[in-house]
Design a protein around this motif. Structure first.
Motif, PDB file in Angstrom:
ATOM      1  N   LYS A 177       5.511  31.133   1.975  1.00 50.40           N
ATOM      2  CA  LYS A 177       5.584  32.505   2.220  1.00 50.40           C
ATOM      3  C   LYS A 177       5.834  33.411   1.029  1.00 50.40           C
ATOM      4  O   LYS A 177       5.620  32.888   0.108  1.00 50.40           O
ATOM      5  CB  LYS A 177       7.049  32.663   3.308  1.00 50.40           C
ATOM      6  CG  LYS A 177       6.869  31.695   4.279  1.00 50.40           C
ATOM      7  CD  LYS A 177       8.401  31.883   5.049  1.00 50.40           C
ATOM      8  CE  LYS A 177       8.486  30.633   5.949  1.00 50.40           C
ATOM      9  NZ  LYS A 177       8.589  30.349   7.216  1.00 50.40           N
ATOM     10  N   SER A 178       6.080  34.381   1.433  1.00 47.76           N
ATOM     11  CA  SER A 178       6.276  35.512   0.142  1.00 47.76           C
ATOM     12  C   SER A 178       7.893  35.366  -0.122  1.00 47.76           C
ATOM     13  O   SER A 178       8.693  35.610   0.610  1.00 47.76           O
ATOM     14  CB  SER A 178       6.078  36.894   0.567  1.00 47.76           C
ATOM     15  OG  SER A 178       6.288  37.908  -0.498  1.00 47.76           O
ATOM     16  N   ASN A 191      12.995  34.692   1.343  1.00 48.77           N
ATOM     17  CA  ASN A 191      11.506  35.238   1.830  1.00 48.77           C
ATOM     18  C   ASN A 191      11.682  36.546   2.078  1.00 48.77           C
ATOM     19  O   ASN A 191      12.828  37.161   2.341  1.00 48.77           O
ATOM     20  CB  ASN A 191      10.778  34.511   2.645  1.00 48.77           C
ATOM     21  CG  ASN A 191      11.631  34.361   3.960  1.00 48.77           C
ATOM     22  OD1 ASN A 191      12.339  35.242   4.383  1.00 48.77           O
ATOM     23  ND2 ASN A 191      10.841  33.554   5.015  1.00 48.77           N
TER      24      ASN A 191
END
Length: 108
Positions: A84-85, A44
């Motif tokens: 999440k990213s 992430n």
């Protein structure tokens, strides 16, 4: 004729969160059985959660496509990352093209 001196470049990838199948598309044909699992990671953006695959990870090659089958525990971690990213990181020598040239470190 100038021989190829550049390793494969990852163009795109998809990840099926139901089956755990990651499909990675490269710009050149790959050598079958050249996948090194420990050189591929899902991360992430803050690096608080990550998954680095093991060399026992099942994978297969069909021309310029690498198929990686995540195990259920690996898929659970990736699902946490998806919330999440996240991005995929290939380290040097994750795969080798048909000319014997290894992939360079890439983030996508």
């Amino acid at each position: 004729i100038i021989p190829d001196q550049r390793g494969p470049i990852l163009l795109n990838y998809t990840l099926d969160l139901n089956t755990g199948l990651a499909t990675l598309l490269f710009d050149t044909p790959l050598t079958p059985n050249s996948f090194v699992g420990r050189n591929l990671a899902f991360l992430n953006s803050t690096l608080q959660v990550s998954l680095t695959l093991s060399n026992r990870t099942n994978a297969s090659v069909n021309q310029s496509v690498l198929y990686v089958s995540l195990q259920s525990d690996q898929l659970d971690v990736v699902k946490t990352l998806v919330a999440k990213s996240f991005y995929l990181q290939l380290f040097y020598n994750t795969v080798v093209d048909v000319f014997g040239i290894p992939v360079q470190t890439q983030n996508i």
